[in-house]
Design a protein around this motif. Structure first.
Motif, short mmCIF file in Angstrom:
data_model
loop_
_atom_site.label_atom_id
_atom_site.label_comp_id
_atom_site.label_asym_id
_atom_site.label_seq_id
_atom_site.Cartn_x
_atom_site.Cartn_y
_atom_site.Cartn_z
N UNK A 1 27.84 14.61 86.04
CA UNK A 1 27.27 13.53 85.64
C UNK A 1 26.41 13.64 84.49
N UNK A 2 26.68 12.74 83.56
CA UNK A 2 25.82 12.86 82.18
C UNK A 2 24.59 12.59 82.23
N UNK A 3 23.69 12.88 81.32
CA UNK A 3 22.24 12.41 81.02
C UNK A 3 22.09 10.91 81.28
N UNK A 4 22.97 10.27 80.50
CA UNK A 4 22.85 8.79 80.35
C UNK A 4 23.29 8.09 82.09
N UNK A 5 24.28 8.98 82.73
CA UNK A 5 24.33 8.26 84.12
C UNK A 5 23.02 8.42 84.83
N UNK A 6 22.52 9.60 85.02
CA UNK A 6 21.38 9.97 85.59
C UNK A 6 20.33 9.07 85.31
N UNK A 7 19.97 8.70 84.04
CA UNK A 7 19.00 7.92 83.64
C UNK A 7 19.38 6.54 84.28
N UNK A 8 20.37 5.87 84.02
CA UNK A 8 20.78 4.64 84.38
C UNK A 8 20.76 4.50 85.89
N UNK A 9 20.97 5.50 86.60
CA UNK A 9 21.12 5.59 88.47
C UNK A 9 19.38 5.33 88.71
N UNK A 93 31.25 3.99 80.17
CA UNK A 93 30.52 5.04 79.39
C UNK A 93 29.74 4.06 78.36
N UNK A 94 30.91 3.23 77.41
CA UNK A 94 30.19 2.32 76.61
C UNK A 94 29.08 1.35 76.80
N UNK A 95 29.55 0.60 78.30
CA UNK A 95 28.49 -0.18 78.88
C UNK A 95 27.08 0.56 79.19
N UNK A 96 27.13 1.71 79.55
CA UNK A 96 25.94 2.42 80.08
C UNK A 96 25.28 2.80 78.50
N UNK A 97 25.85 3.14 77.77
CA UNK A 97 25.20 3.42 76.19
C UNK A 97 24.45 2.21 75.86
N UNK A 98 25.22 1.16 75.96
CA UNK A 98 24.59 -0.21 75.34
C UNK A 98 23.59 -0.27 76.10
N UNK A 99 23.54 -0.38 77.39
CA UNK A 99 22.25 -1.02 78.24
C UNK A 99 21.33 -0.02 77.96
N UNK A 100 21.46 1.10 77.89
CA UNK A 100 20.38 2.34 77.77
C UNK A 100 19.50 1.89 76.16
N UNK A 101 20.52 1.68 75.38
CA UNK A 101 20.11 1.30 74.07
C UNK A 101 18.91 0.13 73.98
#
Length: 105
Positions: A1-9, A93-101
């Protein structure tokens, strides 16, 4: 699991928690919990609104992925027959990055 996935979870864990606490409060059951068991209700409500506002400004495809993967927590196979496996993971992955941005602005 990537850092982005951990953060969004983590973000959506707090989001679901705020919805649950809000429902308990509306139904009059919130008094059953100790004060230290519940985060500041104002902070949770702000977090909930921030998630909802962030989701509203996403591109439609990103919104679809965030809604199905994290908000509704739909059946894991919701994308079968729509996307190939590689396309699904790329778009997720793109959706997660956009959401976190937008969430971190």
């Amino acid at each position: 699991m990537t850092k982005e996935e951990i953060k969004i979870r983590e973000i959506f864990y707090r989001f679901r928690k705020s919805l649950h606490i809000q429902k308990l409060n509306e139904e009059g059951y919130l008094h059953l919990f100790e004060n230290d068991e519940i985060e500041d209700l104002t902070a949770l409500k702000k977090h909930q609104l921030r998630v909802e506002m962030t989701n509203k400004i996403l591109k439609p495809i990103s919104k679809l992925f965030i809604t199905n993967c994290f908000i509704k927590r739909s059946d894991d196979a919701w994308w079968f027959g729509i996307y190939s496996r590689s396309t699904y993971y790329r778009l997720k992955k793109e959706a997660i990055k956009e959401f976190l941005y937008y969430f971190n602005l």
